[in-house]
Each structure stands twice: as structure tokens, then as C-alpha cells.
Design a protein around this motif. Structure first.
Motif, PDB file in Angstrom:
ATOM      1  N   LEU A  13       8.181 -16.412 -21.857  1.00  0.00           N
ATOM      2  CA  LEU A  13       8.939 -16.606 -20.617  1.00  0.00           C
ATOM      3  C   LEU A  13       8.233 -15.959 -19.423  1.00  0.00           C
ATOM      4  CD1 LEU A  13      12.603 -16.110 -21.893  1.00  0.00           C
ATOM      5  CD2 LEU A  13      11.490 -18.255 -21.217  1.00  0.00           C
ATOM      6  N   LEU A  14       7.689 -14.761 -19.624  1.00  0.00           N
ATOM      7  CA  LEU A  14       6.931 -14.120 -18.550  1.00  0.00           C
ATOM      8  C   LEU A  14       5.702 -14.953 -18.179  1.00  0.00           C
ATOM      9  CD1 LEU A  14       7.101 -10.362 -19.578  1.00  0.00           C
ATOM     10  CD2 LEU A  14       8.202 -11.439 -17.616  1.00  0.00           C
ATOM     11  N   GLY A  15       5.052 -15.523 -19.176  1.00  0.00           N
ATOM     12  CA  GLY A  15       3.905 -16.393 -18.915  1.00  0.00           C
ATOM     13  C   GLY A  15       4.293 -17.607 -18.094  1.00  0.00           C
ATOM     14  N   ILE A  16       5.436 -18.202 -18.425  1.00  0.00           N
ATOM     15  CA  ILE A  16       5.920 -19.361 -17.669  1.00  0.00           C
ATOM     16  C   ILE A  16       6.227 -18.971 -16.229  1.00  0.00           C
ATOM     17  CG2 ILE A  16       7.856 -20.979 -17.455  1.00  0.00           C
ATOM     18  CD1 ILE A  16       7.887 -21.036 -20.580  1.00  0.00           C
ATOM     19  N   VAL A  17       6.827 -17.792 -16.042  1.00  0.00           N
ATOM     20  CA  VAL A  17       7.116 -17.318 -14.682  1.00  0.00           C
ATOM     21  C   VAL A  17       5.810 -17.130 -13.909  1.00  0.00           C
ATOM     22  CG1 VAL A  17       7.982 -15.332 -13.360  1.00  0.00           C
ATOM     23  CG2 VAL A  17       9.340 -16.271 -15.229  1.00  0.00           C
ATOM     24  N   LEU A  18       4.810 -16.535 -14.551  1.00  0.00           N
ATOM     25  CA  LEU A  18       3.524 -16.339 -13.872  1.00  0.00           C
ATOM     26  C   LEU A  18       2.895 -17.681 -13.492  1.00  0.00           C
ATOM     27  CD1 LEU A  18       1.902 -13.385 -15.860  1.00  0.00           C
ATOM     28  CD2 LEU A  18       2.877 -13.340 -13.560  1.00  0.00           C
ATOM     29  N   ILE A  19       2.958 -18.653 -14.388  1.00  0.00           N
ATOM     30  CA  ILE A  19       2.397 -19.973 -14.087  1.00  0.00           C
ATOM     31  C   ILE A  19       3.172 -20.625 -12.943  1.00  0.00           C
ATOM     32  CG2 ILE A  19       2.049 -22.311 -14.980  1.00  0.00           C
ATOM     33  CD1 ILE A  19       1.593 -20.955 -17.773  1.00  0.00           C
ATOM     34  N   ALA A  20       4.487 -20.531 -12.986  1.00  0.00           N
ATOM     35  CA  ALA A  20       5.327 -21.181 -11.971  1.00  0.00           C
ATOM     36  C   ALA A  20       5.110 -20.584 -10.581  1.00  0.00           C
ATOM     37  CB  ALA A  20       6.797 -21.080 -12.369  1.00  0.00           C
ATOM     38  N   PHE A  21       4.891 -19.271 -10.508  1.00  0.00           N
ATOM     39  CA  PHE A  21       4.744 -18.612  -9.212  1.00  0.00           C
ATOM     40  C   PHE A  21       3.295 -18.282  -8.872  1.00  0.00           C
ATOM     41  CE2 PHE A  21       9.188 -17.676 -10.280  1.00  0.00           C
ATOM     42  CZ  PHE A  21       9.783 -18.138  -9.122  1.00  0.00           C
ATOM     43  N   GLU A  22       2.372 -18.875  -9.588  1.00  0.00           N
ATOM     44  CA  GLU A  22       0.948 -18.577  -9.430  1.00  0.00           C
ATOM     45  C   GLU A  22       0.461 -18.773  -7.998  1.00  0.00           C
ATOM     46  OE1 GLU A  22      -2.697 -20.584  -8.642  1.00  0.00           O
ATOM     47  OE2 GLU A  22      -1.016 -21.739  -9.386  1.00  0.00           O
ATOM     48  N   GLY A  23       0.964 -19.758  -7.291  1.00  0.00           N
ATOM     49  CA  GLY A  23       0.487 -20.059  -5.946  1.00  0.00           C
ATOM     50  C   GLY A  23       0.973 -19.102  -4.869  1.00  0.00           C
ATOM     51  N   ARG A  24       1.954 -18.287  -5.192  1.00  0.00           N
ATOM     52  CA  ARG A  24       2.469 -17.343  -4.196  1.00  0.00           C
ATOM     53  C   ARG A  24       1.472 -16.222  -3.973  1.00  0.00           C
ATOM     54  NH1 ARG A  24       8.658 -16.180  -3.880  1.00  0.00           N
ATOM     55  NH2 ARG A  24       7.694 -14.635  -2.556  1.00  0.00           N
ATOM     56  N   GLY A  25       1.098 -16.035  -2.752  1.00  0.00           N
ATOM     57  CA  GLY A  25       0.122 -15.007  -2.423  1.00  0.00           C
ATOM     58  C   GLY A  25       0.609 -13.599  -2.649  1.00  0.00           C
ATOM     59  N   ASP A  26       1.926 -13.396  -2.591  1.00  0.00           N
ATOM     60  CA  ASP A  26       2.465 -12.054  -2.723  1.00  0.00           C
ATOM     61  C   ASP A  26       2.961 -11.734  -4.130  1.00  0.00           C
ATOM     62  OD1 ASP A  26       4.609 -13.785  -2.650  1.00  0.00           O
ATOM     63  OD2 ASP A  26       5.793 -12.569  -1.257  1.00  0.00           O
ATOM     64  N   LEU A  27       2.641 -12.589  -5.091  1.00  0.00           N
ATOM     65  CA  LEU A  27       3.129 -12.387  -6.456  1.00  0.00           C
ATOM     66  C   LEU A  27       2.647 -11.059  -7.045  1.00  0.00           C
ATOM     67  CD1 LEU A  27       4.657 -13.435  -8.946  1.00  0.00           C
ATOM     68  CD2 LEU A  27       2.537 -14.519  -9.658  1.00  0.00           C
ATOM     69  N   MET A  28       1.390 -10.760  -6.871  1.00  0.00           N
ATOM     70  CA  MET A  28       0.856  -9.515  -7.430  1.00  0.00           C
ATOM     71  C   MET A  28       1.508  -8.303  -6.764  1.00  0.00           C
ATOM     72  SD  MET A  28      -1.140 -10.287  -9.877  1.00  0.00           S
ATOM     73  CE  MET A  28      -2.289  -8.985 -10.199  1.00  0.00           C
ATOM     74  N   THR A  29       1.773  -8.400  -5.483  1.00  0.00           N
ATOM     75  CA  THR A  29       2.442  -7.304  -4.781  1.00  0.00           C
ATOM     76  C   THR A  29       3.827  -7.076  -5.369  1.00  0.00           C
ATOM     77  OG1 THR A  29       1.242  -7.808  -2.755  1.00  0.00           O
ATOM     78  CG2 THR A  29       3.248  -6.492  -2.530  1.00  0.00           C
ATOM     79  N   TRP A  30       4.570  -8.165  -5.592  1.00  0.00           N
ATOM     80  CA  TRP A  30       5.899  -8.040  -6.185  1.00  0.00           C
ATOM     81  C   TRP A  30       5.824  -7.539  -7.617  1.00  0.00           C
ATOM     82  CZ3 TRP A  30      10.134  -7.360  -3.734  1.00  0.00           C
ATOM     83  CH2 TRP A  30      10.273  -7.870  -2.445  1.00  0.00           C
ATOM     84  N   ALA A  31       4.796  -7.933  -8.342  1.00  0.00           N
ATOM     85  CA  ALA A  31       4.628  -7.443  -9.714  1.00  0.00           C
ATOM     86  C   ALA A  31       4.426  -5.926  -9.713  1.00  0.00           C
ATOM     87  CB  ALA A  31       3.459  -8.141 -10.392  1.00  0.00           C
ATOM     88  N   VAL A  32       3.643  -5.424  -8.770  1.00  0.00           N
ATOM     89  CA  VAL A  32       3.432  -3.977  -8.661  1.00  0.00           C
ATOM     90  C   VAL A  32       4.740  -3.278  -8.315  1.00  0.00           C
ATOM     91  CG1 VAL A  32       2.271  -2.163  -7.334  1.00  0.00           C
ATOM     92  CG2 VAL A  32       0.978  -4.156  -8.097  1.00  0.00           C
ATOM     93  N   ILE A  33       5.517  -3.856  -7.418  1.00  0.00           N
ATOM     94  CA  ILE A  33       6.804  -3.257  -7.046  1.00  0.00           C
ATOM     95  C   ILE A  33       7.748  -3.219  -8.251  1.00  0.00           C
ATOM     96  CG2 ILE A  33       8.887  -3.603  -5.637  1.00  0.00           C
ATOM     97  CD1 ILE A  33       6.965  -4.642  -3.413  1.00  0.00           C
ATOM     98  N   VAL A  34       7.771  -4.289  -9.033  1.00  0.00           N
ATOM     99  CA  VAL A  34       8.613  -4.315 -10.242  1.00  0.00           C
ATOM    100  C   VAL A  34       8.174  -3.222 -11.215  1.00  0.00           C
ATOM    101  CG1 VAL A  34       9.191  -5.675 -12.298  1.00  0.00           C
ATOM    102  CG2 VAL A  34       9.309  -6.725 -10.039  1.00  0.00           C
ATOM    103  N   VAL A  35       6.873  -3.057 -11.389  1.00  0.00           N
ATOM    104  CA  VAL A  35       6.381  -1.978 -12.264  1.00  0.00           C
ATOM    105  C   VAL A  35       6.806  -0.627 -11.700  1.00  0.00           C
ATOM    106  CG1 VAL A  35       4.301  -0.845 -13.144  1.00  0.00           C
ATOM    107  CG2 VAL A  35       4.472  -3.336 -13.195  1.00  0.00           C
ATOM    108  N   GLY A  36       6.754  -0.478 -10.388  1.00  0.00           N
ATOM    109  CA  GLY A  36       7.209   0.761  -9.755  1.00  0.00           C
ATOM    110  C   GLY A  36       8.667   1.045 -10.063  1.00  0.00           C
ATOM    111  N   ILE A  37       9.492   0.017  -9.971  1.00  0.00           N
ATOM    112  CA  ILE A  37      10.917   0.174 -10.291  1.00  0.00           C
ATOM    113  C   ILE A  37      11.089   0.537 -11.761  1.00  0.00           C
ATOM    114  CG2 ILE A  37      13.107  -1.086 -10.494  1.00  0.00           C
ATOM    115  CD1 ILE A  37      12.193  -2.618  -7.922  1.00  0.00           C
TER     116      ILE A  37
END
Length: 173
Positions: A13-37
Motif C-alpha cells: 500500500l505504501l508503494g502504491i501511494v508513492l507511485i500515485a503521488f510520484e509527480g508531486r514535487g513536495d512528496l519527499m518533504t512531506w515524507a520527512v515531516i511524517v517521519v518527524g511526527i
């Protein structure tokens, strides 16, 4: 052996989410914020439970909780600094998943076809280590997402085969 299908399903499911949102430029930034949380929440829990304890307080737990809170806050406040690090975390995670699955396939002497996907996942991780932050993050996200989905499918089939083998051999719990 447990019938643990939850981990590969979540990874898929996480892989599917990454594929689905791959084009978003801020995805990695949000991923870092989620890890921070993910650092802040358990840090707060441990800190509050340790400070509320009447006896048996552990200074090392309090120090670790404060460290989690500080790291989590840094990840949430200045996520751009950590984006390139996250790329390498993705890469080493893929390498680990691939190698761990190869070891499991070898332990249960499954057919050679079960080695293909874990080997590809590990190779994808190695490639990501070498291209690292030089490439556009969307390429890294796409590689990670596809690898996670492939790993998940292979792992589900592998677990089914292992459980079937254990039942037939009479060693299943």
C-alpha cells in the motif's frame, strides 16, 4: 510460524501511494515531516510516562525521549535539509528488504523464481545509492514505490508457499 500477511500488505500500500503521488514535487518533504511526527509521538509518550511515574524513572529513557522530540522537531521544521538523507534511507531499506527476502527464500528452498524479485529490489536499492540526490526525487520515489509493490506481491506469494509447506510437513503451529 505466524500467518503474518500484514507487513507485506502495508508495504504494498505504501508503494502504491508513492507511485500515485510520484509527480508531486513536495512528496519527499512531506515524507520527512511524517517521519518527524513518527519521532515526536513516541518521544512525547515516553517523556510524559516517565515524568508521570512516581518511581522507577529512567534517566536514559528521558534523554532518549528528548532526543526523539528534538530530532522530530528538526525534521518537521526544516525538512528540506533531510530530503537527501531520506533518499538514502529508501535505498538502504530496499537493499535490506531484498537481501532479507533472499535469505528467507534460501532457508525454505523455494524455487529459483522467488529469487528474482528480491534480487531486483536489492539492485534497485544499490542503484539508488549511486544516483542518490543527483537525480530528481520523483525518480527515486517511483523506483521505491515500484520496488515496494513488487516486494509485497512476491512476499505474499512466498508466505503462502511457506505456510503451505509447513502445514504439509506438519511443522506449522
Amino acid at each position: 510460524m505466524q500467518n503474518n500477511y500484514l507487513t507485506p500488505i502495508v508495504i504494498g500500500l505504501l508503494g502504491i501511494v508513492l507511485i500515485a503521488f510520484e509527480g508531486r514535487g513536495d512528496l519527499m518533504t512531506w515524507a520527512v515531516i511524517v517521519v518527524g511526527i513518527m519521532f515526536i509521538v513516541p518521544g512525547l509518550y515516553v517523556l510524559i510516562s516517565q515524568l508521570a511515574a512516581k518511581q522507577g524513572r529512567s534517566s536514559s529513557s528521558i534523554i532518549a525521549a528528548v532526543g526523539c522530540l528534538c530530532l522530530g522537531a528538526c525534521l518537521c521544521i526544516i525538512p528540506q535539509v533531510f530530503v537527501s538523507i531520506l533518499i538514502y534511507v529508501f535505498a538502504f531499506t530496499l537493499i535490506f528488504f531484498g537481501v532479507a527476502q533472499i535469505v528467507q527464500v534460501a532457508d525454505f528452498k523455494l524455487p529459483m523464481g522467488f529469487y528474482i524479485v528480491p534480487a531486483l529490489v536489492a539492485i534497485a536499492g544499490v542503484v539508488m545509492v549511486f544516483i542518490g540526490a543527483k537525480k530528481d526525487a520523483s525518480v527515486i520515489v517511483l523506483i521505491t514505490g515500484i520496488s515496494m509493490v513488487l516486494y509485497s506481491i512476491n512476499s505474499l506469494v512466498e508466505r503462502y508457499r511457506i505456510n503451505k509447506y509447513l502445514k504439509e510437513s506438519g511443522t506449522a503451529k
